[in-house]
Design an enzyme around this catalytic site. Structure first.
Site, PDB file in Angstrom:
ATOM      1  CB  SER A 207      29.952  24.526  44.588  1.00  0.00           C
ATOM      2  OG  SER A 207      30.396  25.529  43.694  1.00  0.00           O
TER       3      SER A 207
ATOM      4  CB  SER B  55      27.116  29.303  39.757  1.00  0.00           C
ATOM      5  OG  SER B  55      28.339  28.619  39.542  1.00  0.00           O
TER       6      SER B  55
ATOM      7  CG  ASN C 259      36.612  30.451  47.945  1.00  0.00           C
ATOM      8  OD1 ASN C 259      37.838  30.398  47.929  1.00  0.00           O
ATOM      9  ND2 ASN C 259      35.850  29.500  47.412  1.00  0.00           N
TER      10      ASN C 259
ATOM     11  CB  SER D 184      45.687  33.938  43.874  1.00  0.00           C
ATOM     12  OG  SER D 184      46.620  33.076  43.238  1.00  0.00           O
TER      13      SER D 184
ATOM     14  CE1 TYR E 159      41.882  33.406  39.588  1.00  0.00           C
ATOM     15  CE2 TYR E 159      44.250  33.276  39.946  1.00  0.00           C
ATOM     16  CZ  TYR E 159      42.958  32.984  40.343  1.00  0.00           C
ATOM     17  OH  TYR E 159      42.739  32.273  41.504  1.00  0.00           O
ATOM     18  CB  CYS E 160      47.874  38.230  37.731  1.00  0.00           C
ATOM     19  SG  CYS E 160      48.594  36.598  37.457  1.00  0.00           S
TER      20      CYS E 160
ATOM     21  CB  SER F 102      40.832  39.612  39.181  1.00  0.00           C
ATOM     22  OG  SER F 102      41.305  38.285  39.334  1.00  0.00           O
TER      23      SER F 102
END
Length: 241
Positions: free
Chosen positions: A15, A38, A83, A135, A148-149, A151
């Site tokens: 999405s 979601s 993603n 990323s 986040y980094c 992960s």
């Protein structure tokens, strides 16, 4: 020419801007696409643009049972694109345990579950393509994004490990690491912020979601059959590794 006719692809986070671009391109190249996320409303809007040869699967990746069930519903899976991801940004000294855990749970653990369950199906047919979306910050780091980094770096490590495990089974596992890609988030930056970022990009511009989509399509194709355990960087030269 890349042709995915007869193939079935699952794209999570479909999405969003990058996810929807990936879904549209794989669909255009002939694949049946299972678009997951979601936000059912956005998935339906994407489905309307695809018109046919697609299935919508609403899934909350924070729910491990839903992760397992998402793969089990698919009788034939050729391509998995993980993603989906979230952020919960703050400096480490202010970051609560739950802020760290929820990002790791969705961005890393849920994607591990999807990879694992997809591999079980792909081993049976001795064919599969898995692409995990990491990323640039998974390599370079970024202040205020320790969770986040971590992960996204974890996804790269996981990708390498899994690629070893399934290499003899006709399955490749690779990652794509986008840099700054034009999105609703980047549109909210003021001009000074945008210019500061662009100055760090040798190609002098943000990427677009389709740049990531074409990287995914290549890795999912037979043209990349001798590539596994790799991370393809799509960042305009912002990070050269």
């Amino acid at each position: 020419m890349i042709d995915f006719t007869g193939k079935t692809s699952l794209i999570t986070g479909a999405s969003g801007g990058i996810g929807s671009a990936i879904a549209r391109l794989l669909h255009k190249l002939g694949s049946k696409v299972i678009i997951s996320g979601s936000n059912e409303k956005k998935l339906k809007l994407l489905g309307n643009t695809l018109k046919d040869n697609y299935i919508i699967e609403v899934c909350n990746l924070a729910n491990k049972e839903e992760c397992n069930n998402l793969i089990s519903k698919i009788s034939n899976l050729d391509i998995l694109v993980c993603n989906a991801g979230i952020t919960s940004d703050t400096l480490a000294i202010r970051m609560k345990d739950q802020d760290f855990d929820k990002v790791i749970d969705i961005n890393l653990k849920a994607n591990f579950i999807l990879n694992r369950e997809a591999i079980k199906k792909m081993i049976q047919k001795r064919y599969g393509r898995i692409i995990n979306i990491s990323s640039i910050v998974g390599i370079a780091g970024n202040p205020g994004q320790a969770n986040y980094c971590a992960s996204k770096a974890g996804l790269i490590g996981m990708t390498k490990s899994l690629s070893y495990e399934v290499a003899t089974r006709g399955i490749t596992v690779n990652a794509v690491a986008p840099g700054f890609i034009k999105s609703d988030m980047t549109d909210k930056l003021n001009e000074k912020q945008r210019e500061a970022i662009v100055q760090k990009i040798p190609l002098g511009t943000y990427g677009i979601p389709e740049d990531v989509a074409y990287a995914v399509a290549f890795l999912a194709s037979n043209h990349a059959s001798y590539i596994t355990g790799q991370t393809l960087h799509v960042n305009g030269g912002m990070l050269m590794v």
